[in-house]
Design a protein around this motif. Structure first.
Motif, PDB file in Angstrom:
ATOM      1  N   ARG A  99      44.803  56.603 -18.219  1.00 22.69           N
ATOM      2  CA  ARG A  99      45.139  57.091 -16.914  1.00 22.69           C
ATOM      3  C   ARG A  99      46.144  58.569 -16.877  1.00 22.69           C
ATOM      4  NH1 ARG A  99      44.283  54.356 -12.637  1.00 22.69           N
ATOM      5  NH2 ARG A  99      43.685  52.233 -13.884  1.00 22.69           N
ATOM      6  N   GLU A 100      46.952  58.311 -17.764  1.00 23.16           N
ATOM      7  CA  GLU A 100      47.902  59.598 -18.135  1.00 23.16           C
ATOM      8  C   GLU A 100      47.219  60.646 -18.214  1.00 23.16           C
ATOM      9  OE1 GLU A 100      50.749  62.348 -19.948  1.00 23.16           O
ATOM     10  OE2 GLU A 100      48.935  60.917 -20.890  1.00 23.16           O
ATOM     11  N   THR A 101      46.116  60.668 -18.994  1.00 23.40           N
ATOM     12  CA  THR A 101      45.542  61.702 -19.654  1.00 23.40           C
ATOM     13  C   THR A 101      44.654  62.442 -18.082  1.00 23.40           C
ATOM     14  OG1 THR A 101      45.221  60.905 -21.438  1.00 23.40           O
ATOM     15  CG2 THR A 101      43.663  62.827 -21.091  1.00 23.40           C
ATOM     16  N   ALA A 102      44.067  61.375 -17.395  1.00 17.49           N
ATOM     17  CA  ALA A 102      43.364  61.881 -16.248  1.00 17.49           C
ATOM     18  C   ALA A 102      44.146  62.374 -15.250  1.00 17.49           C
ATOM     19  CB  ALA A 102      42.557  60.677 -15.650  1.00 17.49           C
ATOM     20  N   GLY A 148      46.392  72.121  -9.075  1.00 18.40           N
ATOM     21  CA  GLY A 148      47.272  73.455  -8.769  1.00 18.40           C
ATOM     22  C   GLY A 148      46.585  74.640  -9.004  1.00 18.40           C
ATOM     23  N   ILE A 149      45.074  74.602  -9.212  1.00 18.11           N
ATOM     24  CA  ILE A 149      44.053  75.871  -9.162  1.00 18.11           C
ATOM     25  C   ILE A 149      44.373  76.370  -7.766  1.00 18.11           C
ATOM     26  CG2 ILE A 149      42.044  77.011  -9.492  1.00 18.11           C
ATOM     27  CD1 ILE A 149      41.183  74.771 -11.485  1.00 18.11           C
ATOM     28  N   PRO A 150      44.876  77.710  -7.765  1.00 19.02           N
ATOM     29  CA  PRO A 150      44.867  78.546  -6.462  1.00 19.02           C
ATOM     30  C   PRO A 150      43.793  78.491  -5.975  1.00 19.02           C
ATOM     31  CG  PRO A 150      46.115  79.776  -8.204  1.00 19.02           C
ATOM     32  CD  PRO A 150      45.384  78.678  -8.987  1.00 19.02           C
ATOM     33  N   GLY A 151      43.709  78.367  -4.519  1.00 18.73           N
ATOM     34  CA  GLY A 151      42.478  78.784  -3.674  1.00 18.73           C
ATOM     35  C   GLY A 151      41.168  77.287  -3.884  1.00 18.73           C
ATOM     36  N   MET A 152      41.728  76.342  -4.637  1.00 17.35           N
ATOM     37  CA  MET A 152      40.982  75.067  -4.766  1.00 17.35           C
ATOM     38  C   MET A 152      40.977  74.501  -3.209  1.00 17.35           C
ATOM     39  SD  MET A 152      39.560  74.032  -7.408  1.00 17.35           S
ATOM     40  CE  MET A 152      38.987  72.585  -8.230  1.00 17.35           C
ATOM     41  N   ARG A 153      40.136  74.613  -2.522  1.00 12.73           N
ATOM     42  CA  ARG A 153      39.908  73.987  -1.255  1.00 12.73           C
ATOM     43  C   ARG A 153      38.277  73.203  -1.095  1.00 12.73           C
ATOM     44  NH1 ARG A 153      41.754  78.910   0.066  1.00 12.73           N
ATOM     45  NH2 ARG A 153      44.111  79.010   0.095  1.00 12.73           N
ATOM     46  N   GLY A 154      38.562  72.449  -0.079  1.00 11.01           N
ATOM     47  CA  GLY A 154      37.309  71.762   0.364  1.00 11.01           C
ATOM     48  C   GLY A 154      36.793  70.809  -0.540  1.00 11.01           C
ATOM     49  N   ALA A 155      35.625  70.080  -0.159  1.00 15.15           N
ATOM     50  CA  ALA A 155      35.144  69.149  -0.857  1.00 15.15           C
ATOM     51  C   ALA A 155      34.377  69.548  -1.999  1.00 15.15           C
ATOM     52  CB  ALA A 155      34.352  68.238   0.012  1.00 15.15           C
ATOM     53  N   LEU A 156      34.174  68.897  -3.198  1.00 13.14           N
ATOM     54  CA  LEU A 156      33.956  69.108  -4.397  1.00 13.14           C
ATOM     55  C   LEU A 156      32.943  68.095  -4.922  1.00 13.14           C
ATOM     56  CD1 LEU A 156      37.135  70.283  -6.272  1.00 13.14           C
ATOM     57  CD2 LEU A 156      35.275  71.763  -5.672  1.00 13.14           C
ATOM     58  N   GLY A 162      39.571  58.626  -9.328  1.00  9.45           N
ATOM     59  CA  GLY A 162      40.745  58.138  -8.677  1.00  9.45           C
ATOM     60  C   GLY A 162      42.002  59.136  -8.742  1.00  9.45           C
ATOM     61  N   GLU A 163      42.170  59.716  -9.453  1.00 11.01           N
ATOM     62  CA  GLU A 163      43.170  60.488  -9.877  1.00 11.01           C
ATOM     63  C   GLU A 163      43.105  61.795  -9.199  1.00 11.01           C
ATOM     64  OE1 GLU A 163      46.229  59.841 -11.064  1.00 11.01           O
ATOM     65  OE2 GLU A 163      45.380  57.751 -11.988  1.00 11.01           O
ATOM     66  N   PHE A 164      41.831  62.307  -8.934  1.00  7.59           N
ATOM     67  CA  PHE A 164      41.573  63.557  -8.135  1.00  7.59           C
ATOM     68  C   PHE A 164      41.741  63.207  -6.891  1.00  7.59           C
ATOM     69  CE2 PHE A 164      38.516  64.904 -11.710  1.00  7.59           C
ATOM     70  CZ  PHE A 164      39.091  66.129 -12.148  1.00  7.59           C
ATOM     71  N   GLU A 165      41.403  62.090  -6.472  1.00 10.38           N
ATOM     72  CA  GLU A 165      41.669  61.899  -4.885  1.00 10.38           C
ATOM     73  C   GLU A 165      42.969  61.465  -4.465  1.00 10.38           C
ATOM     74  OE1 GLU A 165      38.628  58.701  -4.449  1.00 10.38           O
ATOM     75  OE2 GLU A 165      37.076  60.144  -3.933  1.00 10.38           O
ATOM     76  N   LYS A 166      43.845  61.286  -5.454  1.00 14.09           N
ATOM     77  CA  LYS A 166      45.205  60.904  -5.134  1.00 14.09           C
ATOM     78  C   LYS A 166      45.720  62.092  -5.068  1.00 14.09           C
ATOM     79  CE  LYS A 166      46.408  56.778  -8.043  1.00 14.09           C
ATOM     80  NZ  LYS A 166      46.692  56.472  -9.048  1.00 14.09           N
ATOM     81  N   ARG A 167      45.438  63.484  -5.383  1.00 17.68           N
ATOM     82  CA  ARG A 167      46.018  64.653  -5.498  1.00 17.68           C
ATOM     83  C   ARG A 167      45.133  65.535  -4.365  1.00 17.68           C
ATOM     84  NH1 ARG A 167      47.002  62.294  -9.602  1.00 17.68           N
ATOM     85  NH2 ARG A 167      48.577  62.567 -10.651  1.00 17.68           N
ATOM     86  N   SER A 168      44.802  64.650  -3.274  1.00 17.16           N
ATOM     87  CA  SER A 168      44.109  65.203  -2.226  1.00 17.16           C
ATOM     88  C   SER A 168      42.948  66.349  -2.382  1.00 17.16           C
ATOM     89  CB  SER A 168      45.005  66.154  -1.382  1.00 17.16           C
ATOM     90  OG  SER A 168      46.165  65.317  -0.930  1.00 17.16           O
TER      91      SER A 168
END
Lengths: 511, 353
Positions: free
Chosen positions: B47-50, B59-67, B91-97
């Motif tokens: 989990r910590e690695t994920a 944190g990637i600049p300009g990362m927007r919208g659904a992927l 789960g970890e991606f979704e936690k970070r919006s």
């Protein structure tokens, strides 16, 4: 109906295979016998301090050294570090200071006790600059100039063995074998134009802390012609022999049991400093686009190699798949058309020297010249000049073979850059894979190094060799191997403990 | 050992020179860690690695919208292992919006997993503003949970009951009630230990067989017999006895097998079918250290090649078998070639298929 029949056939075949396997299982390890090994390298050194990082001979030397010396820790096939001469270890919060508790009661092959001073002296010499190794109450401490989260990977690989230098310059080890005989390569008596290969005999170290090896001795012959090695394996003159990549297919066709490692050698091209400047950017880019790596790997090396797009292999970095080296002759020709007339690669040939030994690498050099010609680039093999006082013509391009020594991708890339590009240390933060990837990408984009192919190690292993459990990265672990040949002794418990200092006279560990 | 290193790192920050007092405590702590069953939940490192990867991607600049998450697991991973990673990453991606979608037209977020000799390397690749953004994190493989086991073939019921990074030389089941559990003989760090563990796999007692003063061996062997609280352990050329009640009093004596005498090691394990009372013998393949072992259950009196044999493949070489208290079950020691751990399985003869 047909499907059902096939299933039955498959089930019966599986049962037959299983039953055949059951016959072989009674397999109780046996002690005794001599293991005959043939290595491709023509020379090897048992002094880790002398090894040149990345050289092909360092691979053979490491195999032999692991018979005689031990490391602080080893890495098993399951990503776990196992205690060897160090029984416990720990590090500080920054991973700069590492503490190791040394195993007590370990003796060198002459019966003398291993001390922390021995371990400190050898590791200080092999780890080199950037590390300070000191004696502590419990063993030793390694202080790194920068955070070293990869310390265990470094200590479990490469030349980081523990040894003692005797007053006569020979080295002693605590490993499962000691050197009993060493004969250097020399002209053959029968035919002085032929070279009799170097031979080493290693005898089992009865008193080793890790348990006596199963075989009594290991005889190693270095640098015989590749075809001869293959033949010796077939007729039973060798139990284990390295096989040249271009002979692997032949070996398989003849029913030999062939083991292969993960890719251990990178073959590539390196531009000299004279071609490092931006003025040569187009030349480097054009040659990069002209290279046909697929054909080299699949035709020249008969699918026993992989096209290389990166400096570090995928098995070591985990990210090599991100790099690509697409061949694009059209674009290469366009770039070539923009070269100044009379410049290198145009009317003046770019001279290529093959730095790696052996016919296979010469063939690869010729292939590079053919690829270059397809893009109208002039690349010419630089032949060695002998018996002449005139200076050798300047070389612009080198074909090199780099042997991966370390299990730490950071340390490996650092050694690569230092050795091949004569550059300084990598930034300290490249122990982070993100940073390491960025560093490797920058190096590749400079196009001073053009990777060609990755070669695994191949070895033929006769069927009477048991417990062959080599690591994917090429550690053969010969002390665990046992033979079922007729001359092997029936099972027995290892011999009783050796009295202190009463070991048989040992000629040391240096050939 | 690695977890020991990490645990000690905080202590170290305050004491640059390794303190004499702390070291024995640390060694003891390491011993306890090693003795613990590995079956415990250890998704923490995963989990910590994920989390680290998700943070870097977010944190990637300009990362927007659904992927659209495209998952590329390591080719060696089992489906279960791959799914576990994918689920946690999602789960970890979704936690970070970072909103994830199944829409095939959405831009891809490729996540690759690859094993190196010591690490699992996770690489995320996304196309943002006409350029490839790449983020990489790594975790020590030894800290990650072991791979899920392949499904057992049918007809023999099989249950993993204990797992250890140390080499297990022999195992025997212990009584009933509060004393129920396992007695184990381990080869740890070139020393032989006897362990008593309870039904949950918790180590209750550990006894060093150092009094046997054995030389280290590349083929360590031990065979034990349990009589109440007394234990006798046959070793290479030695025989030791002790009681769990008086663990400090280990008595060992030298045993010299007479020439020509047949091997003293346990040769066969017999099971009784609960269905018809017939007897079955266990045979195991195990010639090579790097091959999966096959357990063969053959009707007593029949040849090993009997067509009535039942086969069960294990995730690595089978190192030993021993009978259990129930006549229809036995204990099998195998090494898992995926994790390197030594595992104890309880196998039980079941009626029918």
């Amino acid at each position: 109906m047909r499907f059902t029949k096939l299933r039955w056939l498959a089930a019966i075949s599986a049962a037959i295979v299983a039953l055949i396997c059951f016959d072989a299982l009674a397999a109780t390890p046996r002690y005794g016998g001599t293991l005959h090994v043939k290595l491709r390298a023509s020379s090897a050194s048992l002094d880790p301090r002398e090894w040149t990082p990345g050289s092909l001979s360092s691979g053979a030397s490491e195999k032999l050294a692991s018979l005689v010396y031990d490391r602080l820790v080893t890495l098993d096939n399951y990503a776990k570090f196992q205690p060897a001469l160090a029984t416990e270890w720990s590090h500080d919060a920054t991973s700069r200071i590492w503490q190791f508790k040394l195993r007590s009661g370990v003796r060198f092959s002459d019966g003398s006790l291993l001390t922390p001073t021995d371990a400190v002296a050898s590791l200080q010499a092999t780890l080199g600059k950037g590390f300070e190794v000191t004696v502590t109450e419990i063993g030793l401490a390694v202080r790194a100039a920068h955070p070293a989260p990869d310390m265990l990977e470094q200590l479990a690989s490469g030349r980081n063995f523990v040894f003692r230098r005797r007053s006569d310059g020979t080295l002693l080890g605590t490993g499962p074998f000691y050197v009993a005989e060493s004969v250097a390569a020399a002209p053959s008596e029968a035919n002085p134009t032929a070279i009799k290969p170097a031979k080493l005999k290693f005898q089992a170290n009865e008193g080793t802390w890790s348990g006596r090896p199963f075989v009594d001795s290991v005889e190693v012959i270095l640098g015989e012609p590749p075809l001869r090695q293959l033949l010796d394996l077939q007729v039973g003159k060798a139990e284990i022999a390295e096989i040249a990549p271009d002979l692997v297919r032949k070996g398989r066709q003849e029913g030999l049991r062939i083991w292969s490692s993960a890719p251990r050698t990178l073959v590539g091209l390196r531009f000299d400093d004279a071609f490092a400047a931006p003025a040569s950017d187009q030349l480097r880019e054009a040659l990069w686009l002209a290279l046909d790596r697929e054909t080299m790997a699949n035709v020249l090396l008969q699918r026993e190699a992989q096209p290389a797009d990166s400096l570090l292999p995928q098995w070591l970095s985990g990210y090599a798949f991100l790099f690509e080296s697409p061949m694009n002759l059209q674009r290469a020709r366009e770039l070539r058309a923009g070269f100044p007339a009379g410049g290198p690669g145009a009317t003046q040939p770019l001279r290529l020297r093959v730095d790696a030994p052996g016919d296979l690498f010469k063939l690869m050099g010729e292939r590079v010249a053919v690829n270059a010609r397809q893009a109208n680039l002039l690349v010419q093999a630089a032949l060695p000049v002998s018996g002449s006082n005139s200076p050798a013509p300047a070389v612009g391009l080198h074909l090199f073979a780099w042997h991966y020594d370390s299990l730490s991708p950071h340390a490996e890339l650092g050694a690569f850059v230092k050795q091949l590009l004569d550059a300084g240390d990598l930034p300290a933060n490249t122990t982070d894979p993100d940073q390491l990837f960025g560093q490797e990408r920058r190096l590749l984009e400079e196009r001073r190094i053009l990777p060609l192919v990755l070669l695994p190690e191949y070895a033929g292993v006769r069927t009477n060799v048991h417990n062959w459990n080599a690591s994917p990265w090429g550690d053969w672990r010969l002390a665990d191997v046992w033979l079922d040949s007729e001359d092997a002794m029936p099972p027995k418990a290892p011999a009783g403990p050796q009295k202190n200092g009463s070991a048989a006279p040992n000629p040391g560990a240096r050939p | 050992m690695q977890s020991f290193g990490k645990t000690c790192s905080k202590i170290f920050a305050a004491h640059i020179v390794f303190p004499r007092v702390l070291f024995p405590i640390a060694v003891l702590a390491a011993g306890c860690c090693l003795a613990m069953p590995v079956v415990a939940d250890n998704n923490v490192a995963l989990r910590e690695t994920a989390q680290r990867l998700a943070e870097r991607v977010a944190g990637i600049p300009g990362m927007r919208g659904a992927l659209r998450l495209e998952w590329h697991p390591d080719a060696k991973w089992s489906e279960g292992e791959s799914n576990r990673w994918q689920e946690i990453l999602r789960g970890e991606f979704e936690k970070r919006s970072l909103s994830l979608t199944e829409d095939a037209g959405a831009p891809a977020l490729d996540v690759f997993a690859a094993e190196t000799p010591t690490q699992v390397v996770l690489t995320a690749k996304a196309r943002v503003s006409e350029r490839d953004e790449i983020r990489i994190v790594a975790a020590a493989r030894a800290l990650l949970p072991p791979a899920s086991l392949p499904a057992a073939p049918i007809r023999l019921e099989r249950q993993l009951i204990y797992e250890s990074p140390d080499r297990i030389l022999d195992v025997s089941s212990l009584g009933n009630g509060t004393e129920a559990g396992l007695a184990l003989v381990l080869y740890r760090n070139f020393e032989i230990l006897a362990l008593r563990v309870d039904l949950r796999g918790v180590v209750k007692q550990s006894v060093s067989l150092n009094p046997a003063n054995l030389k280290p061996s590349r083929d360590p062997r031990a065979e034990m017999s349990v009589r109440g609280s007394a234990l006798s352990v046959e070793l290479l050329g030695k025989s030791c006895e002790f009681s769990w009640e008086l663990p400090a009093e280990v008595r060992c004596r030298v045993e010299k097998p007479a020439a020509g005498e047949k091997s003293a090691w346990r040769e066969e394990t017999l099971l009784t079918s609960p269905c018809d009372g017939s007897n079955w013998k266990l045979f195991s393949s195990g010639g090579e250290a790097n091959a999966r072992g096959v357990l063969q259950v053959v009707p007593d009196g029949a040849l090993r090649e009997s067509s009535a044999a039942v086969l069960s493949e294990f995730p690595g070489p089978i190192l030993g078998t021993n009978g259990e208290q129930s006549a229809s079950s036995a204990l099998v020691i195998a090494q898992n070639l995926r994790t390197g751990n030594y595992e104890i399985y309880k196998i039980t003869l079941a009626c029918g298929n």
